[in-house]
Design an enzyme around this catalytic site. Sequence first.
Site, mmCIF file in Angstrom:
data_model
loop_
_atom_site.group_PDB
_atom_site.id
_atom_site.type_symbol
_atom_site.label_atom_id
_atom_site.label_comp_id
_atom_site.label_asym_id
_atom_site.label_seq_id
_atom_site.Cartn_x
_atom_site.Cartn_y
_atom_site.Cartn_z
ATOM 1 N N LYS A 25 0.834 -1.196 0.000
ATOM 2 C CA LYS A 25 0.000 0.000 0.000
ATOM 3 C C LYS A 25 0.871 1.250 0.000
ATOM 4 O O LYS A 25 0.676 2.166 -0.803
ATOM 5 C CB LYS A 25 -0.913 -0.036 1.222
ATOM 6 N N ARG A 93 -3.496 3.049 8.375
ATOM 7 C CA ARG A 93 -3.767 1.867 7.547
ATOM 8 C C ARG A 93 -2.621 0.877 7.585
ATOM 9 O O ARG A 93 -1.464 1.253 7.507
ATOM 10 C CB ARG A 93 -3.972 2.303 6.088
ATOM 11 N N GLY A 102 -8.264 -7.294 3.790
ATOM 12 C CA GLY A 102 -9.148 -7.280 4.945
ATOM 13 C C GLY A 102 -8.640 -8.029 6.166
ATOM 14 O O GLY A 102 -9.340 -8.131 7.164
ATOM 15 N N MET A 104 -5.931 -7.391 8.051
ATOM 16 C CA MET A 104 -5.395 -6.551 9.121
ATOM 17 C C MET A 104 -6.288 -5.325 9.273
ATOM 18 O O MET A 104 -7.292 -5.207 8.608
ATOM 19 C CB MET A 104 -3.962 -6.166 8.809
ATOM 20 N N ARG A 342 -2.851 -1.729 -6.420
ATOM 21 C CA ARG A 342 -2.020 -2.929 -6.251
ATOM 22 C C ARG A 342 -2.253 -3.811 -7.464
ATOM 23 O O ARG A 342 -3.262 -3.649 -8.171
ATOM 24 C CB ARG A 342 -2.382 -3.672 -4.978
ATOM 25 N N HIS A 464 -15.546 -9.092 -0.264
ATOM 26 C CA HIS A 464 -14.547 -9.979 0.340
ATOM 27 C C HIS A 464 -14.565 -11.365 -0.297
ATOM 28 O O HIS A 464 -13.537 -11.919 -0.683
ATOM 29 C CB HIS A 464 -14.810 -10.079 1.845
ATOM 30 N N ARG A 586 3.050 -47.500 -14.761
ATOM 31 C CA ARG A 586 2.933 -48.526 -13.708
ATOM 32 C C ARG A 586 2.209 -49.728 -14.278
ATOM 33 O O ARG A 586 1.031 -49.656 -14.599
ATOM 34 C CB ARG A 586 2.133 -48.008 -12.525
ATOM 35 N N GLU A 769 14.281 -44.766 -4.246
ATOM 36 C CA GLU A 769 13.201 -44.477 -3.312
ATOM 37 C C GLU A 769 13.473 -45.035 -1.928
ATOM 38 O O GLU A 769 12.683 -44.906 -1.018
ATOM 39 C CB GLU A 769 11.873 -45.019 -3.855
ATOM 40 N N SER A 788 15.394 -42.645 -11.370
ATOM 41 C CA SER A 788 14.180 -41.860 -11.264
ATOM 42 C C SER A 788 13.782 -41.847 -9.801
ATOM 43 O O SER A 788 13.540 -42.899 -9.210
ATOM 44 C CB SER A 788 13.069 -42.481 -12.123
ATOM 45 N N GLY A 790 11.669 -41.848 -6.818
ATOM 46 C CA GLY A 790 10.277 -42.100 -6.437
ATOM 47 C C GLY A 790 10.069 -41.365 -5.128
ATOM 48 O O GLY A 790 10.242 -41.905 -4.050
ATOM 49 N N THR A 791 9.721 -40.076 -5.238
ATOM 50 C CA THR A 791 9.750 -39.240 -4.031
ATOM 51 C C THR A 791 8.622 -39.547 -3.061
ATOM 52 O O THR A 791 8.680 -39.120 -1.913
ATOM 53 C CB THR A 791 9.736 -37.749 -4.400
ATOM 54 N N ASP A 793 7.724 -42.704 -2.007
ATOM 55 C CA ASP A 793 8.320 -43.675 -1.098
ATOM 56 C C ASP A 793 9.564 -43.111 -0.430
ATOM 57 O O ASP A 793 9.819 -43.376 0.739
ATOM 58 C CB ASP A 793 8.686 -44.961 -1.860
ATOM 59 N N CYS A 855 9.640 -39.101 -10.459
ATOM 60 C CA CYS A 855 8.314 -39.512 -10.907
ATOM 61 C C CYS A 855 7.301 -39.571 -9.770
ATOM 62 O O CYS A 855 6.241 -40.142 -9.906
ATOM 63 C CB CYS A 855 8.396 -40.848 -11.629
ATOM 64 N N TYR A 875 14.699 -34.290 -15.833
ATOM 65 C CA TYR A 875 13.267 -34.133 -16.098
ATOM 66 C C TYR A 875 12.438 -34.400 -14.854
ATOM 67 O O TYR A 875 12.912 -35.001 -13.892
ATOM 68 C CB TYR A 875 12.805 -35.069 -17.229
HETATM 69 P P1 ADP Z 1 -7.669 -2.686 3.448
HETATM 70 O O1 ADP Z 1 -6.247 -3.061 3.293
HETATM 71 O O2 ADP Z 1 -8.424 -3.574 4.349
HETATM 72 O O3 ADP Z 1 -8.319 -2.405 2.136
HETATM 73 P P2 ADP Z 1 -7.361 0.156 3.730
HETATM 74 O O4 ADP Z 1 -6.262 0.707 4.535
HETATM 75 O O5 ADP Z 1 -7.182 0.178 2.262
HETATM 76 O O6 ADP Z 1 -7.656 -1.318 4.241
HETATM 77 O O7 ADP Z 1 -8.632 0.971 4.148
HETATM 78 C C1 ADP Z 1 -9.930 0.524 4.278
HETATM 79 C C2 ADP Z 1 -10.893 1.445 3.572
HETATM 80 O O8 ADP Z 1 -10.785 2.790 4.022
HETATM 81 C C3 ADP Z 1 -10.669 1.491 2.076
HETATM 82 O O9 ADP Z 1 -11.904 1.524 1.421
HETATM 83 C C4 ADP Z 1 -9.929 2.785 1.880
HETATM 84 O O10 ADP Z 1 -10.123 3.307 0.604
HETATM 85 C C5 ADP Z 1 -10.538 3.677 2.942
HETATM 86 N N1 ADP Z 1 -9.586 4.698 3.341
HETATM 87 C C6 ADP Z 1 -8.358 4.494 3.831
HETATM 88 N N2 ADP Z 1 -7.721 5.657 4.036
HETATM 89 C C7 ADP Z 1 -8.582 6.629 3.650
HETATM 90 C C8 ADP Z 1 -8.483 8.046 3.617
HETATM 91 N N3 ADP Z 1 -7.373 8.674 3.982
HETATM 92 N N4 ADP Z 1 -9.549 8.735 3.178
HETATM 93 C C9 ADP Z 1 -10.667 8.071 2.789
HETATM 94 N N5 ADP Z 1 -10.818 6.746 2.814
HETATM 95 C C10 ADP Z 1 -9.774 6.019 3.233
HETATM 96 MG MG MG Z 2 -7.608 -1.287 0.803
HETATM 97 MG MG MG Z 3 7.646 -46.649 -4.899
#
Ligand code: ADP
Ligand code: MG
Ligand code: MG
Length: 906
Positions: A25, A93, A102, A104, A342, A464, A586, A769, A788, A790-791, A793, A855, A875
Amino acid sequence: MKRVFFFGNGRAEGAGLGKERLGGKGSGLAEMTALGIPVPPGFTIEAAVSAEYSGGTSLDGLRSEVAQALAKVEEAAGRRFGDPANPLLVSVRSGARSSMPGMMDTILNLGLNSSTVKGLSSAAGERFALDCRRRFLQMYGDVVLNTGKEDFEEALTQMRKQKGVASDAELSAQDLSEIVARFEAIIRQHTGKNFPEDPQDQLWGAIGAVFRSWDNKRAKEYRRLHRIPNDWGTAVNVQAMVFGNRGETSATGVAFTRDPSTGEKKFYGEFLPNAQGEDVVAGIRTPRPLNADGSGRSLEETMPQAHAELLRVRDLLEKSFHDMQDLEFTIEDGKLYVLQTRNGKRTGFAAVRIASDMVDEGLISEEEAVLRVEPEQLVQLLAPVFPLKEKTAAVKEGRLLGKGLPAGPGAACGRIALTADKAVEMAAKRDPVVLVRAETSPEDIAGMNASAGILTTRGGMTSHAAVVARGMGKTCVVGAGEITVDAARGQIRAKSLEAKEGDWISIDGTTGEVLLGKLPTQPSEVLQVVIDGTLPLEKSSLARAFTRLLEWADARRRLGVRTNADTPGDARVARLFGAQGIGLCRTEHMFFEEHRILAVREMILAETAELRRAALEKILPMQREDFLGIFREMGNRPVTIRLLDPPLHEFLPNEEPALTRTAAELKVPVERVRDRVAQLHEANPMLGHRGCRLGITHPEIYETQVRAIFEAAAAAVREGLSPNPEVMIPLIGTKAELDKLRILVDETARRVTEETGQKISYKVGTMIEIPRAALQAKEIAQNADFFSFGTNDLTQMTFGYSRDDAASFLPAYIEKGILPEDPFASLDQAGVGELVTLATERGRQTNPKLKVGICGEHGGDPRSVEFFHRAGLDYVSCSPFRVPVARLAAARAALAGKEGSLSSTA
Ligand code: ADP
Ligand code: MG
Ligand code: MG
């Protein structure tokens, strides 16, 4: 050393530092800022701090650096943190090197207290300010103060009921101010303290909590599943807030620069007007499309300027990141801000298509294309689909339960599980499972992983469920709104139809259809082209992309790819998938066919060598036909045939009715069959009288098989073919075993040549093997043309685990971290791998021409393939459907060797 990096107003201190230091990020925010894309200002604390913090170091050492960076943010935003008149609010963040959607925590609207909320209120409206405040209390309570979410949700639900409204958006400023008071009370209840008023305390509390979220349970589970190292840690991003919840000219959304399901080059995404942050991903409100669709609700139609700006950003991002991007944006009063970018998670279909298209567009090289697709993703392109005819019939019968969005292509059929735990439990039994939920959350990750398919009734293509399913390569349908999940009654319903937990359901992740019952499946588009030939290549851009990608891979790999095939049919499929030979045929599988097993049993029951020979005479022509069929299929490619390996008892019946029937069929007394079974019984059959031990004690069996091989080869030569048989002796532990059996093979070959007048070129080699064979490789190689491994066994015997019952403790071993993973699925490189390396080196010392292959099951496992490449094998051999996977994995291994590291996107 600098650890905090500012970005804003076109300047980014962290540009070029990369994901390793700033997390995905933070690095994306820095790069976008440098590209001139509108990004709210902020700063990133690098990921290395995470490890130190979890090791016990306090964050105090960062204070002055953070204060300096915050001052720059204040300047760029034109607002001050904690300023009662015009406060700067920030988000805090998480963001690791590899995206963990989602898993963390993130906290929004930080900096609000009883005085700044007034400032915000007079600047932007009271209702808005209170909405931000209650969101902040809720998130901060849950993430930093460990209050949980429930009490807040409950208070909101009560308020909605009391006011008779359906959504939070309809609550008035007055209502929200009551909510804020209730939330503050909830926090006091849980913590015994007032909510922290000082924005600096809030900030440091949040930074610590986000670092700690790296080690929460779901994040750990996600890392285990995706093999993300625990020591990477997360970076922390602090960023000025922008508000998508400032009314109807504001919005928040997510977009993909190409379609993440199919890979088609069209802009794809969703948004919600007047909403903040995670509202889209949470899947609670059904979002609207970005592109005009005539509904008048799209972003293009409602905010054309922001939409046009988004298209400009899309181009810029693809041109500079050279990959499909997944971005988060927010529109505040008509102005677009990009909050994250990303490399987008994509299905196998999309991965292949995008890689191929981007080569055509000049965005990436062929090598990069090869590195873009995870070998395992190819499996999706080969998975079966529902035949149109059957599906139409099912719809006519009224079994169409509903339709949702096609979030993960493919066909999945399974028993309904209504909770993630239930899915895990049911999947441990025999039948596949489809997890059906209103929406999924990060807690459901284990259940999703255990399921064949995932169905949700709410949420969009970026919810999600959709994102995680795509990452896992699962068939997935989301937002099937007509369907109601009634978990309390263990039911799902739609129209007049219903189904219970445990009933069968079929979901089509390519069209979004959901059908009751079990549907048959048919070969996928790629299979129709590559194997069945029922669809011409020109008609399928997907098959074309698949074929090209593998050709690019072939041009770059050193490792050969063969297949494990026992029948001409399997051999054919493997050859069409690009197998360069057979690494393991075989012979015993041929014995099990109905009309043959009797002759085999007769051979086993025979009391004299003469009678045994008589029975073997019956087997000989059958085996000859098998081998001829395989030689015809494989032409001049090498075909490694393993002589009989399993213990004889495996061919005898062991239940009373079957014993009686066999006795009757063979016209012998039932006692004799029973006695023989008892005689052959072994306490530990996998270590027992099998493999070359049988060849030594019953040479006539091996002799018959070898004769069948050479007679078949001679027949193939007469047909104008040039077969390349390789006779493989299993389970060698000593050189003497091989010496003795090699004489048998050479003698038999000589005799067949005499009889038929055909000279056949062939090789004789052995499986490695048994650990002793690996250690004795130098000696054994003197008399072997090939090894060859025979991983299967070899793993069993190196660890001393029995493959058949290791399942009783392996899961506990993995969970407790004693083993990183199942060594039967992915090679134990440290232990078993050492034997492979050592035996290869020692074998080549005495026989420089020694061909070395593997194999076992590991031949189709991408990480094991990479190891075999490095170990210098010639191979790998794997099952036919894994051949494309191995080809790609071998090429990636070769490229990784060249560049020193594997880059991966999906
Ligand atoms: P995750 O990795 O779980 O997507 P984010 O850090 O991207 O978590 O944030 C969760 C949500 O909050 C996302 O929809 C993101 O766009 C929004 N968000 C994060 N920072 C800001 C910000 N500075 N202003 C507005 N929305 C934000
Ligand atoms: Mg995000
Ligand atoms: Mg064998």
